[in-house]
Design a protein around this motif. Structure first.
Motif, PDB file in Angstrom:
ATOM      1  N   LEU A 134      20.640 -18.311  27.384  1.00 47.63           N
ATOM      2  CA  LEU A 134      21.010 -19.347  28.345  1.00 47.63           C
ATOM      3  C   LEU A 134      19.776 -20.025  28.927  1.00 47.63           C
ATOM      4  O   LEU A 134      19.716 -21.266  29.037  1.00 47.63           O
ATOM      5  CB  LEU A 134      21.856 -18.736  29.460  1.00 47.63           C
ATOM      6  CG  LEU A 134      22.202 -19.645  30.635  1.00 47.63           C
ATOM      7  CD1 LEU A 134      23.099 -20.786  30.188  1.00 47.63           C
ATOM      8  CD2 LEU A 134      22.880 -18.849  31.754  1.00 47.63           C
ATOM      9  N   LEU A 135      18.778 -19.237  29.305  1.00 50.28           N
ATOM     10  CA  LEU A 135      17.565 -19.813  29.880  1.00 50.28           C
ATOM     11  C   LEU A 135      16.821 -20.678  28.865  1.00 50.28           C
ATOM     12  O   LEU A 135      16.315 -21.761  29.202  1.00 50.28           O
ATOM     13  CB  LEU A 135      16.655 -18.699  30.397  1.00 50.28           C
ATOM     14  CG  LEU A 135      17.189 -17.902  31.600  1.00 50.28           C
ATOM     15  CD1 LEU A 135      16.234 -16.770  31.948  1.00 50.28           C
ATOM     16  CD2 LEU A 135      17.395 -18.817  32.798  1.00 50.28           C
ATOM     17  N   LEU A 136      16.766 -20.218  27.624  1.00 48.27           N
ATOM     18  CA  LEU A 136      16.071 -20.993  26.595  1.00 48.27           C
ATOM     19  C   LEU A 136      16.766 -22.331  26.349  1.00 48.27           C
ATOM     20  O   LEU A 136      16.130 -23.386  26.314  1.00 48.27           O
ATOM     21  CB  LEU A 136      15.984 -20.186  25.304  1.00 48.27           C
ATOM     22  CG  LEU A 136      15.332 -20.918  24.128  1.00 48.27           C
ATOM     23  CD1 LEU A 136      13.875 -21.210  24.429  1.00 48.27           C
ATOM     24  CD2 LEU A 136      15.457 -20.104  22.844  1.00 48.27           C
ATOM     25  N   LEU A 137      18.093 -22.299  26.183  1.00 48.17           N
ATOM     26  CA  LEU A 137      18.834 -23.529  25.926  1.00 48.17           C
ATOM     27  C   LEU A 137      18.789 -24.460  27.136  1.00 48.17           C
ATOM     28  O   LEU A 137      18.695 -25.684  26.983  1.00 48.17           O
ATOM     29  CB  LEU A 137      20.284 -23.209  25.556  1.00 48.17           C
ATOM     30  CG  LEU A 137      20.492 -22.510  24.215  1.00 48.17           C
ATOM     31  CD1 LEU A 137      21.967 -22.211  23.985  1.00 48.17           C
ATOM     32  CD2 LEU A 137      19.941 -23.360  23.080  1.00 48.17           C
ATOM     33  N   GLY A 138      18.863 -23.889  28.340  1.00 45.82           N
ATOM     34  CA  GLY A 138      18.776 -24.727  29.529  1.00 45.82           C
ATOM     35  C   GLY A 138      17.429 -25.408  29.661  1.00 45.82           C
ATOM     36  O   GLY A 138      17.348 -26.602  29.980  1.00 45.82           O
ATOM     37  N   ALA A 139      16.351 -24.648  29.423  1.00 42.87           N
ATOM     38  CA  ALA A 139      15.014 -25.242  29.513  1.00 42.87           C
ATOM     39  C   ALA A 139      14.815 -26.301  28.437  1.00 42.87           C
ATOM     40  O   ALA A 139      14.266 -27.386  28.704  1.00 42.87           O
ATOM     41  CB  ALA A 139      13.955 -24.146  29.370  1.00 42.87           C
ATOM     42  N   PHE A 140      15.277 -26.013  27.223  1.00 42.66           N
ATOM     43  CA  PHE A 140      15.133 -26.997  26.152  1.00 42.66           C
ATOM     44  C   PHE A 140      15.923 -28.267  26.467  1.00 42.66           C
ATOM     45  O   PHE A 140      15.436 -29.382  26.261  1.00 42.66           O
ATOM     46  CB  PHE A 140      15.612 -26.406  24.832  1.00 42.66           C
ATOM     47  CG  PHE A 140      15.736 -27.425  23.736  1.00 42.66           C
ATOM     48  CD1 PHE A 140      14.615 -27.872  23.071  1.00 42.66           C
ATOM     49  CD2 PHE A 140      16.971 -27.945  23.391  1.00 42.66           C
ATOM     50  CE1 PHE A 140      14.718 -28.837  22.072  1.00 42.66           C
ATOM     51  CE2 PHE A 140      17.096 -28.887  22.393  1.00 42.66           C
ATOM     52  CZ  PHE A 140      15.967 -29.336  21.733  1.00 42.66           C
ATOM     53  N   SER A 141      17.137 -28.117  26.956  1.00 48.18           N
ATOM     54  CA  SER A 141      17.960 -29.287  27.273  1.00 48.18           C
ATOM     55  C   SER A 141      17.324 -30.124  28.368  1.00 48.18           C
ATOM     56  O   SER A 141      17.324 -31.366  28.301  1.00 48.18           O
ATOM     57  CB  SER A 141      19.364 -28.836  27.691  1.00 48.18           C
ATOM     58  OG  SER A 141      19.992 -28.087  26.668  1.00 48.18           O
ATOM     59  N   ALA A 142      16.760 -29.464  29.397  1.00 43.36           N
ATOM     60  CA  ALA A 142      16.126 -30.206  30.485  1.00 43.36           C
ATOM     61  C   ALA A 142      14.912 -30.990  29.988  1.00 43.36           C
ATOM     62  O   ALA A 142      14.744 -32.172  30.314  1.00 43.36           O
ATOM     63  CB  ALA A 142      15.721 -29.237  31.598  1.00 43.36           C
ATOM     64  N   VAL A 143      14.069 -30.338  29.175  1.00 47.54           N
ATOM     65  CA  VAL A 143      12.888 -31.025  28.647  1.00 47.54           C
ATOM     66  C   VAL A 143      13.301 -32.157  27.716  1.00 47.54           C
ATOM     67  O   VAL A 143      12.748 -33.266  27.767  1.00 47.54           O
ATOM     68  CB  VAL A 143      11.974 -30.017  27.921  1.00 47.54           C
ATOM     69  CG1 VAL A 143      10.834 -30.739  27.213  1.00 47.54           C
ATOM     70  CG2 VAL A 143      11.429 -28.997  28.907  1.00 47.54           C
ATOM     71  N   TYR A 144      14.296 -31.903  26.886  1.00 47.23           N
ATOM     72  CA  TYR A 144      14.753 -32.912  25.932  1.00 47.23           C
ATOM     73  C   TYR A 144      15.289 -34.147  26.657  1.00 47.23           C
ATOM     74  O   TYR A 144      14.943 -35.286  26.333  1.00 47.23           O
ATOM     75  CB  TYR A 144      15.820 -32.295  25.035  1.00 47.23           C
ATOM     76  CG  TYR A 144      16.359 -33.215  23.963  1.00 47.23           C
ATOM     77  CD1 TYR A 144      15.716 -33.330  22.738  1.00 47.23           C
ATOM     78  CD2 TYR A 144      17.509 -33.964  24.179  1.00 47.23           C
ATOM     79  CE1 TYR A 144      16.199 -34.169  21.756  1.00 47.23           C
ATOM     80  CE2 TYR A 144      18.007 -34.803  23.208  1.00 47.23           C
ATOM     81  CZ  TYR A 144      17.346 -34.892  22.001  1.00 47.23           C
ATOM     82  OH  TYR A 144      17.832 -35.727  21.037  1.00 47.23           O
ATOM     83  N   LEU A 145      16.143 -33.933  27.650  1.00 48.32           N
ATOM     84  CA  LEU A 145      16.702 -35.063  28.398  1.00 48.32           C
ATOM     85  C   LEU A 145      15.624 -35.805  29.169  1.00 48.32           C
ATOM     86  O   LEU A 145      15.670 -37.033  29.289  1.00 48.32           O
ATOM     87  CB  LEU A 145      17.797 -34.559  29.338  1.00 48.32           C
ATOM     88  CG  LEU A 145      19.064 -34.024  28.659  1.00 48.32           C
ATOM     89  CD1 LEU A 145      20.019 -33.457  29.701  1.00 48.32           C
ATOM     90  CD2 LEU A 145      19.754 -35.120  27.859  1.00 48.32           C
ATOM     91  N   ARG A 146      14.655 -35.072  29.700  1.00 53.55           N
ATOM     92  CA  ARG A 146      13.567 -35.727  30.436  1.00 53.55           C
ATOM     93  C   ARG A 146      12.742 -36.615  29.510  1.00 53.55           C
ATOM     94  O   ARG A 146      12.384 -37.757  29.864  1.00 53.55           O
ATOM     95  CB  ARG A 146      12.678 -34.667  31.099  1.00 53.55           C
ATOM     96  CG  ARG A 146      11.537 -35.229  31.908  1.00 53.55           C
ATOM     97  CD  ARG A 146      12.047 -36.058  33.069  1.00 53.55           C
ATOM     98  NE  ARG A 146      10.967 -36.617  33.850  1.00 53.55           N
ATOM     99  CZ  ARG A 146      10.433 -36.010  34.911  1.00 53.55           C
ATOM    100  NH1 ARG A 146      10.911 -34.826  35.301  1.00 53.55           N
ATOM    101  NH2 ARG A 146       9.459 -36.568  35.579  1.00 53.55           N
TER     102      ARG A 146
END
Length: 318
Positions: free
Chosen positions: A297-309
């Motif tokens: 969950l933490l990995l996917l959340g961090a990746f999604s946040a960086v990707y969207l940014r």
């Protein structure tokens, strides 16, 4: 002398009373009823999300720090579950296989739907038929689809090797080989899930103004140049969102390794989600399973946040 006819007064039209405009109190009451009804529907959706999504997620985070087995009271264990999972020999293999599967799925399963959508968009006849054919694998239950491909990959009497023998080509172990098992699963996942992606791409392509293609043709652009300079920029937002969704989905691959290979051969297809299943239902270690879930969950959340940014910053500079 004739008797003159008496003049009759003209018939009057029926006069209907004009309804009085609604009072302010009635308008407020109707508006309040509409708002209560709308919030009632919204509350039902929120309750479903809270019961089946948010509560299990929060509960999993709590269990990740506990020693928990069904039927016995949980005990706080701190970070012991995370430490035990990190020292598991299958932990590194699961993450390596998951990341490799995601990369292969992007290389194979991301380009093929886009190319198919381009081809279908250019068809002039039987377009609806081919749309149904492309979308048909999505309607097959995932387990049934995986079982069909398991028979297809059978190294003995499987259809894949039979076709290779018919063409006098060397056969393969497919899902039974350590070098080919993961690629075989990527092919299965691509075939089973690309129908919906193709239709989304088709909808995006049909929204591109035809004048842009006509202008590109007048400028002498060939097919590849039209795709590069017209199609891709016009469908960029859809491409980026589907890429994000595909990465999140492929990082959670479970059905194919569970049904076709069982994580083998030699842990070549053990993924993170399959390892979570083993911790929970084979080892009866729900604390370790939830610890792995929190890591994912933490990995996917961090990746999604960086990707969207990054995508937002690119849109701002475009």
């Amino acid at each position: 002398m004739t008797k003159t006819a008496e003049r009759r007064p003209p018939a009057r039209a029926a006069v209907h009373p004009v309804p009085a405009p609604p009072r302010a109190a009635d308008r407020r009451r109707r508006r309040l009823i509409d708002q209560v009804r709308a919030y009632g529907f919204l509350l039902g959706g929120l309750l479903c999300f809270a019961l089946f999504s948010w509560y299990p997620a929060i509960r999993a985070v709590v269990i990740a720090f506990q020693t928990y087995t069904p039927g016995s009271p949980p005990e706080w264990a701190g970070t012991a579950n995370f430490t035990r999972v990190l020292h598991d020999p299958e932990f590194a293999a699961a993450w390596r296989n998951t990341l490799t599967f995601t990369l292969l799925a992007l290389l194979i399963g991301f380009a093929i739907p886009f190319v198919l959508a381009l081809v279908l968009n250019e068809l002039r006849h039987a377009r609806a038929f081919f749309r149904v054919v492309v979308y048909l694998p999505v309607m097959i239950p995932p387990v049934v689809s995986a079982l069909l491909w398991k028979w297809f990959y059978d190294p003995g009497a499987g259809l894949a090797n039979e076709a290779l023998r018919f063409l006098h080509l060397p056969t393969s172990n497919w899902s039974n080989g350590t070098d080919t098992a993961l690629v075989s699963l990527v092919i299965v996942a691509t075939w089973a899930n690309m129908g919906g992606t193709v239709l989304i791409y088709l909808a995006a392509l049909q929204s591109v103004p035809g004048e842009l293609y006509e202008a590109a043709e007048l400028d002498g652009a060939n097919l590849l140049q039209r795709v590069r300079h017209v199609t891709v920029p016009q469908t960029r937002f859809v491409i980026l969102m589907l890429m994000l969704l595909q990465i999140i989905a492929t990082m959670q691959v479970f059905t194919e390794p569970f049904v076709i290979t069982g994580g083998g051969p030699e842990n070549a297809t053990v993924t993170v989600l399959y390892l979570i299943y083993k911790y929970a239902f084979l080892y009866n270690d729900f604390g370790g399973a939830c610890a792995l879930s929190v890591m994912l969950l933490l990995l996917l959340g961090a990746f999604s946040a960086v990707y969207l940014r990054l995508t937002r910053s690119e849109e701002g500079t475009a």
